[in-house]
Write an enzyme that holds these catalytic residues in place. Structure first.
Site, PDB file in Angstrom:
ATOM      1  N   HIS A 225       0.798  -1.227   0.000  1.00 45.90           N
ATOM      2  CA  HIS A 225       0.000   0.000   0.000  1.00 45.90           C
ATOM      3  C   HIS A 225       0.832   1.278   0.000  1.00 45.90           C
ATOM      4  O   HIS A 225       0.288   2.376  -0.013  1.00 45.90           O
ATOM      5  CB  HIS A 225      -0.932   0.033   1.209  1.00 45.90           C
ATOM      6  CG  HIS A 225      -0.207   0.292   2.504  1.00 45.90           C
ATOM      7  ND1 HIS A 225       0.499  -0.675   3.157  1.00 45.90           N
ATOM      8  CD2 HIS A 225      -0.063   1.419   3.235  1.00 45.90           C
ATOM      9  CE1 HIS A 225       1.038  -0.152   4.249  1.00 45.90           C
ATOM     10  NE2 HIS A 225       0.725   1.117   4.325  1.00 45.90           N
TER      11      HIS A 225
HETATM   12  C1  UD1 Z   1      -1.932   5.331   6.061  1.00 50.06           C
HETATM   13  C2  UD1 Z   1      -0.587   5.805   6.625  1.00 50.06           C
HETATM   14  C3  UD1 Z   1       0.446   4.707   6.451  1.00 50.06           C
HETATM   15  C4  UD1 Z   1      -0.043   3.409   7.041  1.00 50.06           C
HETATM   16  C5  UD1 Z   1      -1.370   3.059   6.419  1.00 50.06           C
HETATM   17  C6  UD1 Z   1      -1.941   1.777   6.930  1.00 50.06           C
HETATM   18  C7  UD1 Z   1      -0.109   8.202   6.416  1.00 50.06           C
HETATM   19  C8  UD1 Z   1       0.688   9.214   5.699  1.00 50.06           C
HETATM   20  N1  UD1 Z   1      -0.090   6.975   5.909  1.00 50.06           N
HETATM   21  O1  UD1 Z   1      -1.769   5.138   4.672  1.00 50.06           O
HETATM   22  O2  UD1 Z   1       1.635   5.088   7.111  1.00 50.06           O
HETATM   23  O3  UD1 Z   1       0.903   2.391   6.784  1.00 50.06           O
HETATM   24  O4  UD1 Z   1      -2.286   4.121   6.682  1.00 50.06           O
HETATM   25  O5  UD1 Z   1      -3.132   1.445   6.278  1.00 50.06           O
HETATM   26  O6  UD1 Z   1      -0.716   8.523   7.411  1.00 50.06           O
HETATM   27  N2  UD1 Z   1      -9.288   4.651   2.352  1.00 50.06           N
HETATM   28  C9  UD1 Z   1     -10.477   3.994   2.391  1.00 50.06           C
HETATM   29  N3  UD1 Z   1     -11.002   3.662   3.611  1.00 50.06           N
HETATM   30  C10 UD1 Z   1     -10.376   3.998   4.767  1.00 50.06           C
HETATM   31  C11 UD1 Z   1      -9.164   4.688   4.714  1.00 50.06           C
HETATM   32  C12 UD1 Z   1      -8.618   5.005   3.500  1.00 50.06           C
HETATM   33  O7  UD1 Z   1     -11.061   3.674   1.364  1.00 50.06           O
HETATM   34  O8  UD1 Z   1     -10.902   3.666   5.848  1.00 50.06           O
HETATM   35  C13 UD1 Z   1      -8.691   4.966   1.032  1.00 50.06           C
HETATM   36  C14 UD1 Z   1      -9.016   6.345   0.549  1.00 50.06           C
HETATM   37  O9  UD1 Z   1      -9.181   6.285  -0.807  1.00 50.06           O
HETATM   38  C15 UD1 Z   1      -7.766   7.140   0.870  1.00 50.06           C
HETATM   39  C16 UD1 Z   1      -6.679   6.091   0.699  1.00 50.06           C
HETATM   40  O10 UD1 Z   1      -7.279   4.867   1.122  1.00 50.06           O
HETATM   41  O11 UD1 Z   1      -7.635   8.223   0.037  1.00 50.06           O
HETATM   42  C17 UD1 Z   1      -5.461   6.322   1.506  1.00 50.06           C
HETATM   43  O12 UD1 Z   1      -5.767   6.497   2.897  1.00 50.06           O
HETATM   44  P1  UD1 Z   1      -4.782   7.378   3.813  1.00 50.06           P
HETATM   45  O13 UD1 Z   1      -5.283   7.412   5.208  1.00 50.06           O
HETATM   46  O14 UD1 Z   1      -4.533   8.696   3.148  1.00 50.06           O
HETATM   47  O15 UD1 Z   1      -3.409   6.634   3.728  1.00 50.06           O
HETATM   48  P2  UD1 Z   1      -3.022   5.093   3.696  1.00 50.06           P
HETATM   49  O16 UD1 Z   1      -2.523   4.762   2.357  1.00 50.06           O
HETATM   50  O17 UD1 Z   1      -4.098   4.250   4.284  1.00 50.06           O
END
Ligand code: UD1
Length: 394
Positions: A225
Protein backbone atom coordinates in the site's frame (compact mmCIF):
# COMPACT_ATOMS: atom_id res chain seq x y z
CA UNK A 1 -8.37 12.48 38.10
CA UNK A 2 -6.01 13.67 35.38
CA UNK A 3 -6.48 12.51 31.81
CA UNK A 4 -3.95 10.96 29.46
CA UNK A 5 -5.31 11.46 25.95
CA UNK A 6 -4.36 8.83 23.37
CA UNK A 7 -4.83 9.67 19.71
CA UNK A 8 -5.36 7.00 17.06
CA UNK A 9 -6.23 7.47 13.42
CA UNK A 10 -5.15 4.75 11.04
CA UNK A 11 -5.17 0.96 11.06
CA UNK A 12 -1.64 0.37 12.41
CA UNK A 13 -2.34 2.66 15.38
CA UNK A 14 -5.06 0.51 16.86
CA UNK A 15 -2.95 -2.51 17.87
CA UNK A 16 -0.40 -0.16 19.44
CA UNK A 17 -2.91 1.81 21.49
CA UNK A 18 -4.82 -1.22 22.85
CA UNK A 19 -2.17 -2.54 25.27
CA UNK A 20 -1.27 0.99 26.41
CA UNK A 21 -4.86 1.73 27.39
CA UNK A 22 -5.03 -1.58 29.24
CA UNK A 23 -1.77 -0.89 31.06
CA UNK A 24 -2.84 2.63 32.05
CA UNK A 25 -6.15 1.33 33.36
CA UNK A 26 -4.49 -1.48 35.31
CA UNK A 27 -2.04 1.00 36.77
CA UNK A 28 -4.90 3.31 37.81
CA UNK A 29 -6.72 0.39 39.46
CA UNK A 30 -3.55 -0.67 41.31
CA UNK A 31 -3.00 2.86 42.45
CA UNK A 32 -6.49 3.23 43.87
CA UNK A 33 -6.12 -0.12 45.69
CA UNK A 34 -2.74 0.82 47.09
CA UNK A 35 -3.99 4.15 48.34
CA UNK A 36 -7.34 3.08 49.76
CA UNK A 37 -6.20 1.39 53.02
CA UNK A 38 -4.47 4.55 54.04
CA UNK A 39 -7.73 6.43 53.46
CA UNK A 40 -5.93 8.87 51.23
CA UNK A 41 -7.96 8.40 48.08
CA UNK A 42 -9.44 11.87 48.23
CA UNK A 43 -6.06 13.49 48.60
CA UNK A 44 -4.27 11.37 46.05
CA UNK A 45 -6.87 11.07 43.29
CA UNK A 46 -5.11 13.90 41.48
CA UNK A 47 -2.17 11.52 41.15
CA UNK A 48 -4.19 8.99 39.17
CA UNK A 49 -4.48 9.09 35.44
CA UNK A 50 -7.31 7.86 33.26
CA UNK A 51 -6.84 7.17 29.55
CA UNK A 52 -9.11 9.04 27.16
CA UNK A 53 -9.23 7.74 23.59
CA UNK A 54 -9.54 10.07 20.61
CA UNK A 55 -10.02 8.70 17.05
CA UNK A 56 -9.15 11.14 14.29
CA UNK A 57 -11.17 9.18 11.72
CA UNK A 58 -8.23 9.04 9.24
CA UNK A 59 -9.35 5.45 8.59
CA UNK A 60 -13.10 5.05 8.65
CA UNK A 61 -14.17 1.91 6.75
CA UNK A 62 -15.46 -0.88 8.98
CA UNK A 63 -12.66 -3.14 7.74
CA UNK A 64 -9.96 -0.51 8.33
CA UNK A 65 -11.17 0.62 11.75
CA UNK A 66 -14.24 -0.79 13.54
CA UNK A 67 -13.25 -4.44 13.25
CA UNK A 68 -9.99 -3.68 15.10
CA UNK A 69 -11.80 -1.96 17.95
CA UNK A 70 -13.91 -5.08 18.44
CA UNK A 71 -11.10 -7.63 18.12
CA UNK A 72 -8.54 -5.73 20.16
CA UNK A 73 -10.99 -4.88 22.94
CA UNK A 74 -10.45 -1.16 22.44
CA UNK A 75 -12.98 1.05 24.21
CA UNK A 76 -15.33 3.16 22.12
CA UNK A 77 -13.44 6.41 21.47
CA UNK A 78 -14.36 9.21 23.85
CA UNK A 79 -14.16 11.56 20.88
CA UNK A 80 -14.31 10.85 17.13
CA UNK A 81 -13.03 13.65 14.93
CA UNK A 82 -14.38 12.25 11.64
CA UNK A 83 -11.55 13.68 9.55
CA UNK A 84 -11.41 11.03 6.78
CA UNK A 85 -9.27 10.99 3.63
CA UNK A 86 -7.65 13.87 1.79
CA UNK A 87 -4.32 15.12 0.50
CA UNK A 88 -1.38 15.15 2.93
CA UNK A 89 -2.06 18.78 3.85
CA UNK A 90 -5.83 18.40 4.01
CA UNK A 91 -5.64 15.40 6.30
CA UNK A 92 -3.00 16.91 8.59
CA UNK A 93 -4.82 20.24 8.80
CA UNK A 94 -8.14 18.45 9.29
CA UNK A 95 -6.86 16.55 12.33
CA UNK A 96 -5.29 19.68 13.82
CA UNK A 97 -8.39 21.81 13.37
CA UNK A 98 -10.70 19.17 14.82
CA UNK A 99 -8.39 18.16 17.67
CA UNK A 100 -7.58 21.62 19.03
CA UNK A 101 -11.01 22.35 20.59
CA UNK A 102 -11.19 18.80 21.94
CA UNK A 103 -7.84 19.17 23.72
CA UNK A 104 -8.88 22.58 25.04
CA UNK A 105 -12.01 21.01 26.47
CA UNK A 106 -10.47 17.80 27.87
CA UNK A 107 -7.31 19.48 29.20
CA UNK A 108 -5.31 16.25 29.32
CA UNK A 109 -2.10 16.09 31.33
CA UNK A 110 -0.42 14.61 28.26
CA UNK A 111 -1.19 13.52 24.71
CA UNK A 112 0.16 10.16 23.61
CA UNK A 113 0.60 9.56 19.89
CA UNK A 114 1.67 6.28 18.28
CA UNK A 115 3.45 5.33 15.07
CA UNK A 116 4.06 7.57 12.09
CA UNK A 117 0.80 8.29 10.31
CA UNK A 118 -0.52 11.77 9.50
CA UNK A 119 -2.72 11.74 12.62
CA UNK A 120 0.40 11.14 14.75
CA UNK A 121 2.19 14.27 13.59
CA UNK A 122 -0.97 16.39 13.49
CA UNK A 123 -1.80 15.39 17.06
CA UNK A 124 1.67 16.14 18.36
CA UNK A 125 1.73 19.56 16.70
CA UNK A 126 -1.67 20.50 18.05
CA UNK A 127 -0.85 19.47 21.62
CA UNK A 128 2.57 21.06 21.82
CA UNK A 129 1.14 24.41 20.73
CA UNK A 130 -1.37 24.18 23.59
CA UNK A 131 1.56 23.47 25.96
CA UNK A 132 0.35 19.92 26.52
CA UNK A 133 3.29 17.49 26.86
CA UNK A 134 3.52 14.86 24.11
CA UNK A 135 4.62 11.24 24.38
CA UNK A 136 5.55 9.47 21.14
CA UNK A 137 5.35 5.69 21.08
CA UNK A 138 7.62 4.14 18.42
CA UNK A 139 9.94 7.13 18.34
CA UNK A 140 13.28 7.43 16.57
CA UNK A 141 12.72 5.09 13.62
CA UNK A 142 14.26 6.52 10.43
CA UNK A 143 14.18 5.30 6.83
CA UNK A 144 16.24 8.36 5.81
CA UNK A 145 13.91 8.64 2.84
CA UNK A 146 12.14 11.97 3.07
CA UNK A 147 9.88 11.13 0.15
CA UNK A 148 7.91 8.93 2.54
CA UNK A 149 5.20 10.97 4.26
CA UNK A 150 5.79 8.79 7.34
CA UNK A 151 9.44 9.89 7.57
CA UNK A 152 8.39 13.54 7.81
CA UNK A 153 5.79 12.57 10.40
CA UNK A 154 8.47 10.77 12.46
CA UNK A 155 11.02 13.57 12.35
CA UNK A 156 8.51 16.29 13.21
CA UNK A 157 6.80 14.30 15.97
CA UNK A 158 10.06 13.32 17.64
CA UNK A 159 11.41 16.86 17.55
CA UNK A 160 8.47 18.17 19.62
CA UNK A 161 7.84 15.21 21.95
CA UNK A 162 8.69 15.26 25.64
CA UNK A 163 8.74 11.49 26.10
CA UNK A 164 10.16 9.31 23.34
CA UNK A 165 9.46 5.59 23.66
CA UNK A 166 11.63 3.45 21.41
CA UNK A 167 11.31 -0.11 20.09
CA UNK A 168 14.91 -0.81 19.09
CA UNK A 169 18.43 0.46 19.74
CA UNK A 170 18.84 2.14 16.33
CA UNK A 171 16.07 4.56 17.31
CA UNK A 172 18.02 5.92 20.26
CA UNK A 173 21.05 6.44 18.04
CA UNK A 174 18.95 8.35 15.52
CA UNK A 175 17.38 10.55 18.17
CA UNK A 176 20.71 11.37 19.77
CA UNK A 177 22.14 12.27 16.39
CA UNK A 178 19.27 14.74 16.01
CA UNK A 179 20.09 16.31 19.36
CA UNK A 180 17.26 14.89 21.47
CA UNK A 181 18.31 15.01 25.14
CA UNK A 182 19.02 11.41 26.29
CA UNK A 183 16.79 11.84 29.35
CA UNK A 184 13.73 11.99 27.11
CA UNK A 185 14.46 8.67 25.39
CA UNK A 186 13.16 5.42 26.89
CA UNK A 187 13.84 2.03 25.32
CA UNK A 188 10.66 0.16 26.24
CA UNK A 189 10.18 -2.46 23.53
CA UNK A 190 7.37 -2.91 21.05
CA UNK A 191 3.69 -2.42 21.89
CA UNK A 192 2.61 -3.93 18.56
CA UNK A 193 4.27 -7.14 19.74
CA UNK A 194 2.42 -6.89 23.08
CA UNK A 195 -0.79 -7.23 21.09
CA UNK A 196 0.56 -9.98 18.87
CA UNK A 197 1.68 -12.11 21.81
CA UNK A 198 -1.62 -11.55 23.62
CA UNK A 199 -3.74 -12.60 20.64
CA UNK A 200 -1.61 -15.21 18.88
CA UNK A 201 -3.39 -18.13 20.58
CA UNK A 202 -6.81 -16.79 19.63
CA UNK A 203 -5.68 -16.18 16.04
CA UNK A 204 -4.34 -19.74 15.75
CA UNK A 205 -7.74 -21.15 16.55
CA UNK A 206 -9.25 -19.28 13.61
CA UNK A 207 -7.05 -21.05 11.01
CA UNK A 208 -8.23 -18.56 8.39
CA UNK A 209 -6.11 -20.23 5.67
CA UNK A 210 -8.46 -23.23 5.74
CA UNK A 211 -11.37 -20.96 4.81
CA UNK A 212 -9.36 -20.02 1.73
CA UNK A 213 -8.75 -23.70 0.92
CA UNK A 214 -5.07 -23.57 1.90
CA UNK A 215 -2.74 -25.70 4.03
CA UNK A 216 -0.43 -24.27 6.74
CA UNK A 217 2.98 -23.36 5.32
CA UNK A 218 1.69 -23.77 1.77
CA UNK A 219 0.99 -20.19 0.75
CA UNK A 220 2.55 -16.73 0.62
CA UNK A 221 0.87 -13.66 2.13
CA UNK A 222 1.14 -10.20 0.56
CA UNK A 223 0.40 -6.63 1.64
CA UNK A 224 1.04 -3.60 -0.53
CA UNK A 225 0.00 0.00 0.00
CA UNK A 226 3.01 2.38 0.02
CA UNK A 227 2.40 5.31 -2.33
CA UNK A 228 5.83 4.67 -3.93
CA UNK A 229 4.69 1.16 -4.90
CA UNK A 230 1.03 1.65 -5.72
CA UNK A 231 0.46 5.24 -6.86
CA UNK A 232 2.14 4.92 -10.27
CA UNK A 233 1.36 2.46 -13.07
CA UNK A 234 4.86 1.04 -13.81
CA UNK A 235 5.70 0.19 -10.18
CA UNK A 236 2.35 -1.39 -9.44
CA UNK A 237 2.30 -3.33 -12.70
CA UNK A 238 5.81 -4.71 -12.12
CA UNK A 239 5.14 -5.81 -8.55
CA UNK A 240 1.92 -7.44 -9.68
CA UNK A 241 3.88 -9.28 -12.38
CA UNK A 242 6.22 -10.65 -9.69
CA UNK A 243 3.29 -11.79 -7.53
CA UNK A 244 1.64 -13.56 -10.46
CA UNK A 245 4.96 -15.28 -11.19
CA UNK A 246 5.31 -16.50 -7.57
CA UNK A 247 1.70 -17.65 -7.57
CA UNK A 248 2.57 -20.20 -10.26
CA UNK A 249 4.57 -22.16 -7.63
CA UNK A 250 2.79 -21.18 -4.40
CA UNK A 251 -0.69 -19.74 -3.77
CA UNK A 252 -0.44 -16.05 -2.91
CA UNK A 253 -3.05 -14.46 -0.62
CA UNK A 254 -3.34 -10.72 -1.13
CA UNK A 255 -5.74 -8.72 1.08
CA UNK A 256 -5.98 -5.51 -0.90
CA UNK A 257 -5.68 -2.15 0.90
CA UNK A 258 -8.27 0.46 -0.25
CA UNK A 259 -5.55 2.73 -1.68
CA UNK A 260 -4.15 -0.16 -3.73
CA UNK A 261 -7.55 -1.32 -4.91
CA UNK A 262 -8.50 2.17 -6.01
CA UNK A 263 -5.31 2.38 -8.07
CA UNK A 264 -5.54 -1.14 -9.49
CA UNK A 265 -9.00 -0.25 -10.75
CA UNK A 266 -7.99 3.21 -12.01
CA UNK A 267 -4.96 1.78 -13.88
CA UNK A 268 -7.03 -1.02 -15.43
CA UNK A 269 -4.98 -3.67 -13.56
CA UNK A 270 -7.72 -5.05 -11.31
CA UNK A 271 -9.08 -7.60 -13.77
CA UNK A 272 -5.56 -8.67 -14.68
CA UNK A 273 -4.69 -9.25 -11.00
CA UNK A 274 -7.74 -11.41 -10.49
CA UNK A 275 -6.62 -13.59 -13.42
CA UNK A 276 -3.52 -15.24 -11.90
CA UNK A 277 -4.72 -18.76 -10.97
CA UNK A 278 -2.84 -18.85 -7.66
CA UNK A 279 -3.42 -15.21 -6.72
CA UNK A 280 -6.19 -14.92 -4.13
CA UNK A 281 -7.40 -11.33 -3.73
CA UNK A 282 -9.44 -10.52 -0.65
CA UNK A 283 -10.90 -7.48 1.08
CA UNK A 284 -8.75 -6.01 3.91
CA UNK A 285 -8.83 -8.48 6.81
CA UNK A 286 -9.41 -8.07 10.50
CA UNK A 287 -6.54 -8.39 12.97
CA UNK A 288 -7.17 -12.01 13.96
CA UNK A 289 -7.73 -13.29 10.43
CA UNK A 290 -4.58 -11.58 9.24
CA UNK A 291 -2.47 -12.77 12.17
CA UNK A 292 -3.76 -16.29 11.63
CA UNK A 293 -2.66 -16.15 7.98
CA UNK A 294 0.70 -14.55 8.77
CA UNK A 295 1.53 -17.07 11.51
CA UNK A 296 1.25 -20.04 9.14
CA UNK A 297 2.52 -18.46 5.91
CA UNK A 298 5.54 -19.90 4.10
CA UNK A 299 6.63 -16.33 3.52
CA UNK A 300 5.27 -12.79 3.68
CA UNK A 301 5.87 -10.15 1.00
CA UNK A 302 5.11 -6.64 2.19
CA UNK A 303 5.86 -2.94 2.09
CA UNK A 304 4.36 -2.35 5.54
CA UNK A 305 6.41 -1.26 8.55
CA UNK A 306 4.74 -3.24 11.30
CA UNK A 307 4.57 -6.50 9.37
CA UNK A 308 8.37 -6.58 9.16
CA UNK A 309 8.34 -6.67 12.96
CA UNK A 310 5.47 -9.13 13.35
CA UNK A 311 7.02 -11.69 10.98
CA UNK A 312 10.29 -11.44 12.92
CA UNK A 313 8.50 -12.44 16.12
CA UNK A 314 6.52 -15.19 14.37
CA UNK A 315 9.72 -16.53 12.75
CA UNK A 316 8.19 -16.25 9.28
CA UNK A 317 10.51 -15.18 6.42
CA UNK A 318 9.66 -11.67 5.22
CA UNK A 319 10.56 -10.01 1.91
CA UNK A 320 10.15 -6.27 2.15
CA UNK A 321 9.40 -4.62 -1.18
CA UNK A 322 11.11 -1.34 -0.33
CA UNK A 323 14.65 -0.04 -0.73
CA UNK A 324 15.17 0.87 2.90
CA UNK A 325 13.71 0.08 6.29
CA UNK A 326 13.28 2.27 9.37
CA UNK A 327 13.28 -0.97 11.38
CA UNK A 328 16.83 -2.32 10.84
CA UNK A 329 16.63 -4.75 13.76
CA UNK A 330 14.24 -6.87 11.69
CA UNK A 331 17.03 -7.35 9.13
CA UNK A 332 19.96 -7.56 11.56
CA UNK A 333 18.28 -9.88 14.06
CA UNK A 334 14.99 -10.96 12.51
CA UNK A 335 13.68 -12.74 9.43
CA UNK A 336 13.44 -9.70 7.14
CA UNK A 337 15.19 -9.27 3.77
CA UNK A 338 14.96 -6.04 1.79
CA UNK A 339 14.20 -6.79 -1.86
CA UNK A 340 13.06 -3.39 -3.16
CA UNK A 341 10.35 -3.09 -5.78
CA UNK A 342 12.38 -4.96 -8.45
CA UNK A 343 10.24 -7.86 -9.77
CA UNK A 344 13.25 -10.02 -10.71
CA UNK A 345 14.70 -9.78 -7.21
CA UNK A 346 11.31 -10.40 -5.57
CA UNK A 347 10.79 -13.61 -7.56
CA UNK A 348 14.39 -14.79 -7.01
CA UNK A 349 14.28 -14.28 -3.23
CA UNK A 350 10.87 -15.93 -3.00
CA UNK A 351 12.30 -18.90 -4.92
CA UNK A 352 15.19 -19.16 -2.43
CA UNK A 353 12.74 -19.31 0.46
CA UNK A 354 10.70 -21.97 -1.33
CA UNK A 355 13.77 -24.09 -1.90
CA UNK A 356 15.71 -23.40 1.32
CA UNK A 357 13.16 -22.43 3.98
CA UNK A 358 14.29 -18.80 4.39
CA UNK A 359 16.13 -16.74 6.92
CA UNK A 360 16.03 -17.78 10.56
CA UNK A 361 15.89 -14.97 13.08
CA UNK A 362 15.81 -14.20 16.75
CA UNK A 363 13.47 -12.01 18.77
CA UNK A 364 14.82 -8.49 19.41
CA UNK A 365 15.45 -7.23 22.94
CA UNK A 366 12.38 -6.22 24.97
CA UNK A 367 9.88 -7.49 22.40
CA UNK A 368 8.45 -9.50 25.26
CA UNK A 369 4.84 -8.40 25.60
CA UNK A 370 5.56 -5.91 28.38
CA UNK A 371 6.27 -2.70 26.50
CA UNK A 372 2.95 -1.07 27.40
CA UNK A 373 3.50 -1.72 31.11
CA UNK A 374 6.88 0.04 30.87
CA UNK A 375 5.28 2.95 29.01
CA UNK A 376 2.53 3.34 31.63
CA UNK A 377 5.07 3.33 34.45
CA UNK A 378 7.43 5.85 32.87
CA UNK A 379 4.55 8.13 31.86
CA UNK A 380 3.18 8.13 35.38
CA UNK A 381 6.56 8.96 36.88
CA UNK A 382 7.02 11.71 34.32
CA UNK A 383 3.64 13.24 35.07
CA UNK A 384 4.31 13.18 38.78
CA UNK A 385 7.65 14.87 38.31
CA UNK A 386 7.83 18.57 39.03
CA UNK A 387 8.56 19.45 35.43
CA UNK A 388 5.33 18.12 34.12
CA UNK A 389 3.32 19.37 37.09
CA UNK A 390 4.45 22.86 36.14
CA UNK A 391 3.27 22.31 32.57
CA UNK A 392 -0.06 20.93 33.81
CA UNK A 393 -0.88 24.01 35.80
CA UNK A 394 -0.29 26.31 32.83
C1 UD1 B 1 -1.93 5.33 6.06
C2 UD1 B 1 -0.59 5.80 6.62
C3 UD1 B 1 0.45 4.71 6.45
C4 UD1 B 1 -0.04 3.41 7.04
C5 UD1 B 1 -1.37 3.06 6.42
C6 UD1 B 1 -1.94 1.78 6.93
C7 UD1 B 1 -0.11 8.20 6.42
C8 UD1 B 1 0.69 9.21 5.70
N1 UD1 B 1 -0.09 6.97 5.91
O1 UD1 B 1 -1.77 5.14 4.67
O2 UD1 B 1 1.63 5.09 7.11
O3 UD1 B 1 0.90 2.39 6.78
O4 UD1 B 1 -2.29 4.12 6.68
O5 UD1 B 1 -3.13 1.45 6.28
O6 UD1 B 1 -0.72 8.52 7.41
N2 UD1 B 1 -9.29 4.65 2.35
C9 UD1 B 1 -10.48 3.99 2.39
N3 UD1 B 1 -11.00 3.66 3.61
C10 UD1 B 1 -10.38 4.00 4.77
C11 UD1 B 1 -9.16 4.69 4.71
C12 UD1 B 1 -8.62 5.01 3.50
O7 UD1 B 1 -11.06 3.67 1.36
O8 UD1 B 1 -10.90 3.67 5.85
C13 UD1 B 1 -8.69 4.97 1.03
C14 UD1 B 1 -9.02 6.34 0.55
O9 UD1 B 1 -9.18 6.29 -0.81
C15 UD1 B 1 -7.77 7.14 0.87
C16 UD1 B 1 -6.68 6.09 0.70
O10 UD1 B 1 -7.28 4.87 1.12
O11 UD1 B 1 -7.63 8.22 0.04
C17 UD1 B 1 -5.46 6.32 1.51
O12 UD1 B 1 -5.77 6.50 2.90
P1 UD1 B 1 -4.78 7.38 3.81
O13 UD1 B 1 -5.28 7.41 5.21
O14 UD1 B 1 -4.53 8.70 3.15
O15 UD1 B 1 -3.41 6.63 3.73
P2 UD1 B 1 -3.02 5.09 3.70
O16 UD1 B 1 -2.52 4.76 2.36
O17 UD1 B 1 -4.10 4.25 4.28
Amino acid sequence: MKKIAILVGARPNFMKAAPIIRALRAQGARQIKAERPKGKEKNTSHQQFEPVLIHSGQHYDRRMSQVFFTELGLPKPNRHLGVGSGSQAEQTAGVMTALEPVLRELKPALLMVVGDVNSTMAGALTAVKLHIPVAHVEAGLRSFNREMPEEINRVVTDSISDLLFTTEKSAEKNLRAEGVPPGRIHFVGNVMIDTLLALRGKARKISHYRKLGLEPGEYALVTLHRPSNVDAVPELREILRALVEISKSLPVVFPVHPRTRKNLEAFGLWKKSAKGPGLILTEPLGYLQFLSLMDRARMVLTDSGGIQEETTVLGVPCLTMRNETERPVTVEVGTNIMVGPDPGRIVREAGKILRGGGKKGRIPAKWDGKAAIRIAEITRKYLLSSNAQAQMTK
